[in-house]
Design an enzyme around this catalytic site. Sequence first.
Site, PDB file in Angstrom:
ATOM      1  N   GLU A 152       0.890  -1.249   0.041  1.00  0.00           N
ATOM      2  CA  GLU A 152      -0.040   0.080  -0.001  1.00  0.00           C
ATOM      3  C   GLU A 152       0.876   1.339  -0.077  1.00  0.00           C
ATOM      4  OE1 GLU A 152      -2.020  -2.939   2.872  1.00  0.00           O
ATOM      5  OE2 GLU A 152      -0.212  -2.530   2.099  1.00  0.00           O
ATOM      6  N   SER A 169      22.549 -42.615  -7.282  1.00  0.00           N
ATOM      7  CA  SER A 169      21.327 -41.745  -7.671  1.00  0.00           C
ATOM      8  C   SER A 169      21.595 -40.593  -8.673  1.00  0.00           C
ATOM      9  CB  SER A 169      20.716 -41.184  -6.343  1.00  0.00           C
ATOM     10  OG  SER A 169      21.282 -40.224  -5.704  1.00  0.00           O
ATOM     11  N   ASP A 215      25.623 -38.316   1.558  1.00  0.00           N
ATOM     12  CA  ASP A 215      25.744 -37.216   0.372  1.00  0.00           C
ATOM     13  C   ASP A 215      26.495 -36.011   0.643  1.00  0.00           C
ATOM     14  OD1 ASP A 215      24.383 -39.041  -1.251  1.00  0.00           O
ATOM     15  OD2 ASP A 215      22.305 -37.786  -0.791  1.00  0.00           O
ATOM     16  N   CYS A 264      -0.761   0.259   7.658  1.00  0.00           N
ATOM     17  CA  CYS A 264      -1.014   0.571   6.323  1.00  0.00           C
ATOM     18  C   CYS A 264      -2.453   1.159   6.142  1.00  0.00           C
ATOM     19  CB  CYS A 264      -0.955  -0.741   5.282  1.00  0.00           C
ATOM     20  SG  CYS A 264       0.620  -1.175   4.947  1.00  0.00           S
ATOM     21  N   ARG A 303      13.229 -24.301  -3.114  1.00  0.00           N
ATOM     22  CA  ARG A 303      14.051 -24.035  -1.998  1.00  0.00           C
ATOM     23  C   ARG A 303      14.044 -22.488  -1.773  1.00  0.00           C
ATOM     24  NH1 ARG A 303      19.664 -27.021  -2.212  1.00  0.00           N
ATOM     25  NH2 ARG A 303      19.044 -29.433  -2.195  1.00  0.00           N
ATOM     26  N   GLY A 320      15.542 -38.632   2.858  1.00  0.00           N
ATOM     27  CA  GLY A 320      15.225 -40.025   2.222  1.00  0.00           C
ATOM     28  C   GLY A 320      14.099 -40.652   2.461  1.00  0.00           C
ATOM     29  N   CYS A 322      -2.789  -3.904   7.347  1.00  0.00           N
ATOM     30  CA  CYS A 322      -2.304  -4.177   8.699  1.00  0.00           C
ATOM     31  C   CYS A 322      -2.825  -2.858   9.392  1.00  0.00           C
ATOM     32  CB  CYS A 322      -0.847  -4.480   8.868  1.00  0.00           C
ATOM     33  SG  CYS A 322       0.074  -2.942   8.147  1.00  0.00           S
TER      34      CYS A 322
END
Length: 381
Positions: free
Chosen positions: A56, A172, A204, A88, A188, A307, A79
């Site tokens: 805003e 893999s 890994d 806002c 992610r 896993g 808000c």
Amino acid sequence: MNWSVLDNQMMSRAIRLARRGFYTTRPNPSVGCVIVKDNQIIGEGYHQRAGEPHAEVHALRMAGENACGATAYVTLEPCSHYGRTPPCALALINNGIKRVVVAVEDPNPQVGGRGIQMLRDAGIEVDVGLHRDEAYALNLGFMQRMEIGLPWVTVKLAASLDGKTALSNGVSKWITGSDARRDVQRLRLRSCALITGIETILADDPALNVRYQELGSVKDSLNEELLLQPLRVILDSRCRMPSSAALFAITSPILLVSTLAYSEEFKALLPEHVTCLQLSAVDGRVSIPELLAYLGQSCNQVLVEAGATLAGAFLAEGLVNELVLYQAMKILGAKGRNLLELPDYQMMSDIPDLTPTDVRKLGKDTRITLSVKPKLFATTK
């Protein structure tokens, strides 16, 4: 209410603006705002980063003095409280906005209708509910966290056509192609926290960070300095984490979660960006409900990349909202490693309730997104 064509067009535009903040606003919600006067857009903006001006404010700055008498379209209730920025709702009032169209109410207890009421008390016409479902979907994690104290949980999976994650010897790399791996980086980036287990670390030695160079088209609209790394959460029930793990070398926050206390000698070796947390044990493993309640204090969305055992445990406990499966056009054979470890269900009514919501090609691979009907528990906030 009968919404006008202009109302629909402007709220759709506000929703598109809100999406620009998907990767940078957490833990705040993504919000867009459009200000219209005499059927013309005079200001627009979106929330870009936590602690900075809200949507805003950006729109009001663009509109300037012309905002007096205008209509503001906002994807989330303005808000009403003082946080890192002023309310806002008050900014809209002080700038003489005549009408505010709100897509969806803010479930944050600090707002919870107070923003709408503040506007109405100031004599501003407020209409609520335009494109409500679409606006709600912009911030599923924030909404759920505010409503029940839990983050939105996505479990990421990658498997062959025959449902295997690796060959029988554990090899893999790589089941999926580069397009799918870039998509995982974007997944992610959307997440406040990334959860994995100690077995993944020992097998890994991953860094578990977002790699900017692998974000593809996202780089066009995201400067590297604005990149927010997710909190990396490692479930290490029996304190087996090696101090030499690769993830420690990247200076973004790490949370080591165990059921036992780490030794003082081990903690002395850890970098400053690592925090240790001890939680209750359930069958010798970290309590997943307790973990999610803890993360729900600050995280909107969490991504589980783990896993078969840990991913299966999240699903079996009914605490998953969404599965994202990257299916490779490969066949790994009968002795390959299975995708999930789940209970031996004896009734069809006991199996997880899955609904596909999106299917798309990523190079040679297919990404399948499925919503999961969770057995959620409420927490005391």
